[in-house]
Design a protein around this motif. Structure first.
Motif, PDB file in Angstrom:
ATOM      1  N   LEU A  73      -4.103  -7.194   3.817  1.00 25.41           N
ATOM      2  CA  LEU A  73      -5.368  -6.847   3.926  1.00 25.41           C
ATOM      3  C   LEU A  73      -5.661  -5.306   3.993  1.00 25.41           C
ATOM      4  CD1 LEU A  73      -5.543  -9.091   7.358  1.00 25.41           C
ATOM      5  CD2 LEU A  73      -6.906  -9.450   5.053  1.00 25.41           C
ATOM      6  N   GLN A  74      -4.627  -4.447   4.031  1.00 16.23           N
ATOM      7  CA  GLN A  74      -4.610  -3.266   4.052  1.00 16.23           C
ATOM      8  C   GLN A  74      -5.069  -2.443   2.422  1.00 16.23           C
ATOM      9  OE1 GLN A  74      -5.147  -1.020   6.450  1.00 16.23           O
ATOM     10  NE2 GLN A  74      -5.183  -2.841   7.803  1.00 16.23           N
ATOM     11  N   LEU A  75      -4.689  -3.501   1.556  1.00 17.80           N
ATOM     12  CA  LEU A  75      -4.152  -3.198   0.025  1.00 17.80           C
ATOM     13  C   LEU A  75      -5.771  -2.692  -0.555  1.00 17.80           C
ATOM     14  CD1 LEU A  75      -2.238  -5.643  -1.933  1.00 17.80           C
ATOM     15  CD2 LEU A  75      -2.070  -3.203  -1.992  1.00 17.80           C
ATOM     16  N   PHE A 131      -8.103  -0.782   0.538  1.00 22.10           N
ATOM     17  CA  PHE A 131      -8.351   0.779   1.171  1.00 22.10           C
ATOM     18  C   PHE A 131      -7.313   1.462   0.179  1.00 22.10           C
ATOM     19  CE2 PHE A 131      -9.542  -2.327   4.363  1.00 22.10           C
ATOM     20  CZ  PHE A 131     -10.718  -2.039   4.687  1.00 22.10           C
ATOM     21  N   ALA A 132      -6.290   1.085  -0.301  1.00 21.61           N
ATOM     22  CA  ALA A 132      -5.328   2.137  -1.353  1.00 21.61           C
ATOM     23  C   ALA A 132      -5.748   1.645  -2.785  1.00 21.61           C
ATOM     24  CB  ALA A 132      -4.069   1.748  -1.027  1.00 21.61           C
ATOM     25  N   VAL A 133      -6.011   0.398  -3.187  1.00 19.43           N
ATOM     26  CA  VAL A 133      -6.231  -0.001  -4.551  1.00 19.43           C
ATOM     27  C   VAL A 133      -7.626   0.581  -4.934  1.00 19.43           C
ATOM     28  CG1 VAL A 133      -6.395  -1.809  -6.029  1.00 19.43           C
ATOM     29  CG2 VAL A 133      -4.546  -2.046  -4.376  1.00 19.43           C
ATOM     30  N   VAL A 134      -8.556   0.425  -4.423  1.00 19.11           N
ATOM     31  CA  VAL A 134      -9.951   0.806  -4.825  1.00 19.11           C
ATOM     32  C   VAL A 134     -10.184   2.078  -5.079  1.00 19.11           C
ATOM     33  CG1 VAL A 134     -12.431   0.896  -4.200  1.00 19.11           C
ATOM     34  CG2 VAL A 134     -11.262  -1.211  -3.945  1.00 19.11           C
ATOM     35  N   PRO A 135      -9.694   3.125  -4.185  1.00 20.71           N
ATOM     36  CA  PRO A 135      -9.655   4.757  -4.345  1.00 20.71           C
ATOM     37  C   PRO A 135      -8.822   4.709  -5.750  1.00 20.71           C
ATOM     38  CG  PRO A 135      -9.507   4.279  -2.188  1.00 20.71           C
ATOM     39  CD  PRO A 135      -9.310   2.974  -2.853  1.00 20.71           C
ATOM     40  N   LEU A 136      -7.587   4.407  -5.991  1.00 27.64           N
ATOM     41  CA  LEU A 136      -6.727   4.541  -6.912  1.00 27.64           C
ATOM     42  C   LEU A 136      -7.516   4.008  -8.358  1.00 27.64           C
ATOM     43  CD1 LEU A 136      -3.871   5.045  -8.227  1.00 27.64           C
ATOM     44  CD2 LEU A 136      -3.321   2.565  -7.929  1.00 27.64           C
ATOM     45  N   ALA A 191      -7.573  -3.303 -13.932  1.00 18.74           N
ATOM     46  CA  ALA A 191      -7.075  -3.048 -12.553  1.00 18.74           C
ATOM     47  C   ALA A 191      -8.390  -3.397 -11.509  1.00 18.74           C
ATOM     48  CB  ALA A 191      -6.987  -1.559 -12.435  1.00 18.74           C
ATOM     49  N   ALA A 192      -9.486  -3.173 -12.019  1.00 19.43           N
ATOM     50  CA  ALA A 192     -10.838  -3.468 -11.025  1.00 19.43           C
ATOM     51  C   ALA A 192     -10.500  -5.044 -10.888  1.00 19.43           C
ATOM     52  CB  ALA A 192     -12.195  -3.057 -11.745  1.00 19.43           C
ATOM     53  N   LEU A 193     -10.306  -5.660 -11.947  1.00 20.66           N
ATOM     54  CA  LEU A 193     -10.134  -7.045 -11.680  1.00 20.66           C
ATOM     55  C   LEU A 193      -9.190  -7.634 -10.616  1.00 20.66           C
ATOM     56  CD1 LEU A 193     -11.017 -10.354 -12.624  1.00 20.66           C
ATOM     57  CD2 LEU A 193      -9.497  -9.982 -14.286  1.00 20.66           C
ATOM     58  N   ILE A 194      -7.875  -6.480 -10.810  1.00 21.57           N
ATOM     59  CA  ILE A 194      -6.963  -7.042  -9.673  1.00 21.57           C
ATOM     60  C   ILE A 194      -7.497  -6.530  -8.152  1.00 21.57           C
ATOM     61  CG2 ILE A 194      -4.833  -6.090  -8.958  1.00 21.57           C
ATOM     62  CD1 ILE A 194      -4.063  -5.708 -11.859  1.00 21.57           C
ATOM     63  N   ALA A 195      -8.273  -5.622  -8.271  1.00 20.92           N
ATOM     64  CA  ALA A 195      -8.709  -5.096  -6.911  1.00 20.92           C
ATOM     65  C   ALA A 195      -9.868  -6.290  -6.365  1.00 20.92           C
ATOM     66  CB  ALA A 195      -9.496  -3.892  -7.175  1.00 20.92           C
ATOM     67  N   THR A 196     -10.513  -6.665  -7.245  1.00 24.09           N
ATOM     68  CA  THR A 196     -11.354  -7.724  -7.006  1.00 24.09           C
ATOM     69  C   THR A 196     -10.689  -9.062  -6.567  1.00 24.09           C
ATOM     70  OG1 THR A 196     -12.979  -7.012  -8.482  1.00 24.09           O
ATOM     71  CG2 THR A 196     -13.374  -9.350  -7.768  1.00 24.09           C
ATOM     72  N   VAL A 197      -9.843  -9.519  -7.176  1.00 23.31           N
ATOM     73  CA  VAL A 197      -9.086 -10.852  -6.613  1.00 23.31           C
ATOM     74  C   VAL A 197      -8.316 -10.498  -5.295  1.00 23.31           C
ATOM     75  CG1 VAL A 197      -6.837 -12.015  -7.207  1.00 23.31           C
ATOM     76  CG2 VAL A 197      -8.353 -11.368  -8.973  1.00 23.31           C
ATOM     77  N   ILE A 198      -7.750  -9.275  -5.042  1.00 21.80           N
ATOM     78  CA  ILE A 198      -7.225  -8.975  -3.661  1.00 21.80           C
ATOM     79  C   ILE A 198      -8.334  -9.314  -2.692  1.00 21.80           C
ATOM     80  CG2 ILE A 198      -5.983  -7.035  -2.438  1.00 21.80           C
ATOM     81  CD1 ILE A 198      -4.563  -6.284  -4.921  1.00 21.80           C
ATOM     82  N   VAL A 199      -9.386  -8.406  -3.067  1.00 23.82           N
ATOM     83  CA  VAL A 199     -10.405  -8.526  -1.839  1.00 23.82           C
ATOM     84  C   VAL A 199     -10.951 -10.093  -1.409  1.00 23.82           C
ATOM     85  CG1 VAL A 199     -12.923  -7.572  -1.569  1.00 23.82           C
ATOM     86  CG2 VAL A 199     -11.310  -6.249  -2.371  1.00 23.82           C
ATOM     87  N   VAL A 200     -11.282 -10.952  -2.841  1.00 22.74           N
ATOM     88  CA  VAL A 200     -11.716 -11.854  -2.481  1.00 22.74           C
ATOM     89  C   VAL A 200     -10.697 -12.866  -1.745  1.00 22.74           C
ATOM     90  CG1 VAL A 200     -12.288 -14.143  -3.794  1.00 22.74           C
ATOM     91  CG2 VAL A 200     -13.213 -11.868  -4.718  1.00 22.74           C
ATOM     92  N   LEU A 201      -9.348 -12.760  -2.157  1.00 21.57           N
ATOM     93  CA  LEU A 201      -8.401 -13.553  -1.338  1.00 21.57           C
ATOM     94  C   LEU A 201      -8.225 -13.150   0.059  1.00 21.57           C
ATOM     95  CD1 LEU A 201      -5.497 -13.630  -3.782  1.00 21.57           C
ATOM     96  CD2 LEU A 201      -6.827 -15.705  -3.329  1.00 21.57           C
ATOM     97  N   PRO A 245       0.838  -1.238  -0.101  1.00 19.73           N
ATOM     98  CA  PRO A 245      -0.045   0.156   0.029  1.00 19.73           C
ATOM     99  C   PRO A 245       0.903   1.296   0.122  1.00 19.73           C
ATOM    100  CG  PRO A 245      -0.756  -1.591   1.501  1.00 19.73           C
ATOM    101  CD  PRO A 245       0.470  -2.224   1.046  1.00 19.73           C
ATOM    102  N   HIS A 246       1.936   1.306   0.690  1.00 24.40           N
ATOM    103  CA  HIS A 246       2.747   2.516   0.899  1.00 24.40           C
ATOM    104  C   HIS A 246       3.112   3.020  -0.430  1.00 24.40           C
ATOM    105  CE1 HIS A 246       6.286   0.107   1.280  1.00 24.40           C
ATOM    106  NE2 HIS A 246       7.015   1.135   1.140  1.00 24.40           N
TER     107      HIS A 246
END
Length: 451
Positions: free
Chosen positions: A397-399, A401-406, A429-439, A238-239
C-alpha cells in the motif's frame, strides 16, 4: 576517482529542482569504492555489490511468510506473481540507480528538493511507516531463527536484533566493501540451504513451470489477491528504492557525463543479476511450500515455526528443519542490516539532518525497531504469520508513494539531463505504477465491502 563535495553541489540541471542538494547520501561512504577508469571486468567488479544489498530486501522474512502461505494454500499458482514482481523490481531498481547517478540525489533527497514541505513531509512519514513494516518482518524473522536454532526466547531475540546497528558501524569503519562482502556471503548460505531443501522436496517440475503462467483467479479470488499483494509488497519494497539510489553513489566513478552514463550501465547489470538470484530464492520458498505442504494436505501453513516443525517428517530428513532455520536467520540478519542503511538514507534525505554517523544510525534504527519490537513482544509467536503477511500488505500500500515520484523524476529531462530515462522505459515504469495502484484499490475495495 572520488568526488569533492561542497554543500551546494547540485544535479546536472539545477533549474529542475527547488533547492540545491546539500550533502550527498550516506556522506561518510560517498564515492569511497574506487572504480578503474578502463572498461572491462575489473570495472564491472567494482560496481558489483549495491544490487545484492537491494536483493536482500526481496527475500526477507516477510517474503517467507507470504510465500509459505501462498504455496501451502494455492500450490504453484502464485509463482507467476513472484515472476511479475521481480520484473517490476528490475525496472524500478534500474530507475533508482539512474536517478542516483544522474542527479547525485537519492530518492529521499529528490523528493525533498522537488516538492514543497507539505508534500515531502507526508512522503517522509509514509517512508518511515514502510521501514517500520519492513523492520517488523525482519525482527520477527530473525528472532524466530534464533529461537529455532538456539532456543532463545522470542522477546530476547527481538532485543538482539537491535545490535546489528553496531555491526554496520564496525564494518563501514573498515570500508563499505566489507558490508557488501558479508551480505553476499550470507546470500550464498541461503542459496545452498534452499537448493538442498528443494532437492529433498522433489517437486513436480511440470507443475512448477505451469505455475509461471498467468491466471484470472489471482484477481477474482480475494484471498489469492491478498496474498498476491503481499508477495508484491514483499518483493518490490519501498525502502529498497530509497536505499539503492543512495548506495549506488558509494562508487567513485567519474562525475562526468560519460562517466555517469557508464556507471548507469554497470549499476543496472549489478542490480539485474542480483534480483534474478533473489527470484530463484523467492521461487524456491514457494516451491518448497507447495511441494512439502500443499500436496500433502497441509494447506494452512503460514507460521515460520510451524513450517520448521513439519519439514522433518514430510521430507524424511532431520537436516531439513536446520537448513530452513539457518536460511531464515541469515535472511533476517541480512535484512536488518540493509534496513538500517535504508532508514539512515530516508531520514537524512528527507530531513537533511546533521548528526554524527553513529548517532544518526542509532536514531533511525530506534524509530523503526521500537514499534516493531513492541508489536512482536505483544503478539508473541502465535500471531507472527498474520503480522508478517500484514506487514507486507502495508508495504504494498505504501509503494505508490515511492514509485510514482521515482517514475516522474527519471522521466523529467530538466532533472535528469542527458541521462533521462528512455521513453519506452518511462512508459513501462508508469504501467507498473498503474498496476500497483489498481491492485491496491482493489484490495481496499474488497476490505471495505467485505468481499
Amino acid at each position: 576517482m572520488t568526488e569533492t563535495v561542497s554543500p551546494t553541489v547540485v544535479s546536472l540541471n539545477r533549474f529542475g529542482w527547488r533547492r540545491d542538494r546539500g550533502d550527498p547520501a550516506l556522506a561518510e561512504v560517498h564515492a569511497s569504492v574506487a572504480v578503474p577508469r578502463k572498461p572491462g571486468l575489473r570495472r564491472l567488479a567494482a560496481f558489483l555489490g549495491p544490487g545484492y544489498l537491494v536483493a536482500v530486501g526481496y527475500m526477507d522474512p516477510g517474503n517467507w511468510a507470504t510465500s509459505l502461505a501462498g504455496g501451502s494454500r494455492f500450490g504453484y499458482a502464485l509463482l507467476v506473481v513472484a515472476l511479475v514482481s521481480n520484473v517490476m523490481a528490475i525496472v524500478l531498481q534500474a530507475l533508482c540507480a539512474r536517478l542516483g547517478i544522474a542527479t547525485g540525489r537519492d530518492l529521499a533527497q529528490a523528493c525533498r528538493d522537488a516538492y514543497p514541505r507539505w508534500v515531502s513531509w507526508p512522503l517522509w512519514l509514509l517512508a518511515e511507516l514502510a521501514i517500520c513494516a519492513t523492520d517488523l518482518a525482519e525482527v520477527i524473522g530473525t528472532a524466530i531463527g534464533l529461537n529455532l536454532l538456539f532456543g532463545i526466547p522470542l522477546e530476547i531475540g527481538v532485543i538482539l536484533t537491535a545490535l546489528d546497528v553496531f555491526l554496520v558501524l564496525f564494518l563501514q569503519g573498515l570500508g563499505f566493501r566489507y558490508v557488501e562482502a558479508l551480505i553476499v556471503a550470507l546470500l550464498g548460505v541461503i542459496f545452498v540451504c534452499f537448493g538442498v531443501q528443494i532437492a529433498m522436496a522433489d517437486p513436480h517440475w511440470g507443475a512448477v513451470i505451469a505455475g509461471f503462467a498467468p491466471t484470472t483467479d489471482i484477481v477474482t479470488n480475494p484471498d489469492m489477491l491478498y496474498l498476491a499483494l503481499g508477495i508484491i509488497g514483499a518483493t518490490v519494497m519501498p525502502h529498497n528504492l530509497y536505499l539503492h539510489s543512495a548506495i549506488v553513489q558509494t562508487r567513485g566513478y567519474d562525475r562526468t557525463p560519460e562517466g555517469r552514463r557508464s556507471a548507469v550501465t554497470y549499476a543496472t547489470i549489478d542490480s539485474t543479476v542480483a534480483l534474478m538470484i533473489a527470484l530463484l530464492i523467492n521461487a524456491s520458498i514457494l516451491i518448497l511450500a507447495a511441494a512439502a505442504f500443499y500436496h500433502t494436505g497441509n494447506t494452512t501453513v503460514a507460521e515460520l515455526g510451524e513450517a520448521h516443525t513439519l519439514l522433518a517428517p514430510l521430507l524424511g530428513s532431520a537436516i531439513a528443519p536446520t537448513l530452513f532455520a539457518v536460511a531464515l536467520l541469515c535472511c533476517g540478519f541480512n535484512s536488518t542490516v540493509t534496513a538500517t542503511l535504508a532508514g539512515q538514507a530516508v531520514m537524512e534525505g528527507f530531513l537533511d539532518i546533521r548528526l554524527s554517523p553513529w548517532l544518526r544510525r542509532l536514531v533511525t534504527r530506534a524509530i523503526a525497531i521500537v514499534p516493531a519490537a513492541a508489536v512482536t513482544i505483544a503478539y508473541g509467536e502465535s500471531g507472527t504469520a498474520e503480522l508478517l503477511i500484514l506487514s507486507q500488505v502495508v508495504l504494498s500500500l505504501q509503494l505508490p508513494f515511492a514509485v510514482v515520484p521515482l517514475v516522474m523524476f527519471t522521466a523529467d529531462r530538466s532533472k535528469m539531463g542527458a541521462l533521462v530515462a528512455p521513453r519506452w522505459l518511462s512508459v513501462f515504469a508508469a504501467l507498473i505504477a498503474t498496476v500497483i495502484v489498481v491492485l491496491n484499490l482493489k484490495l481496499i475495495y474488497d476490505f471495505v465491502t467485505g468481499a
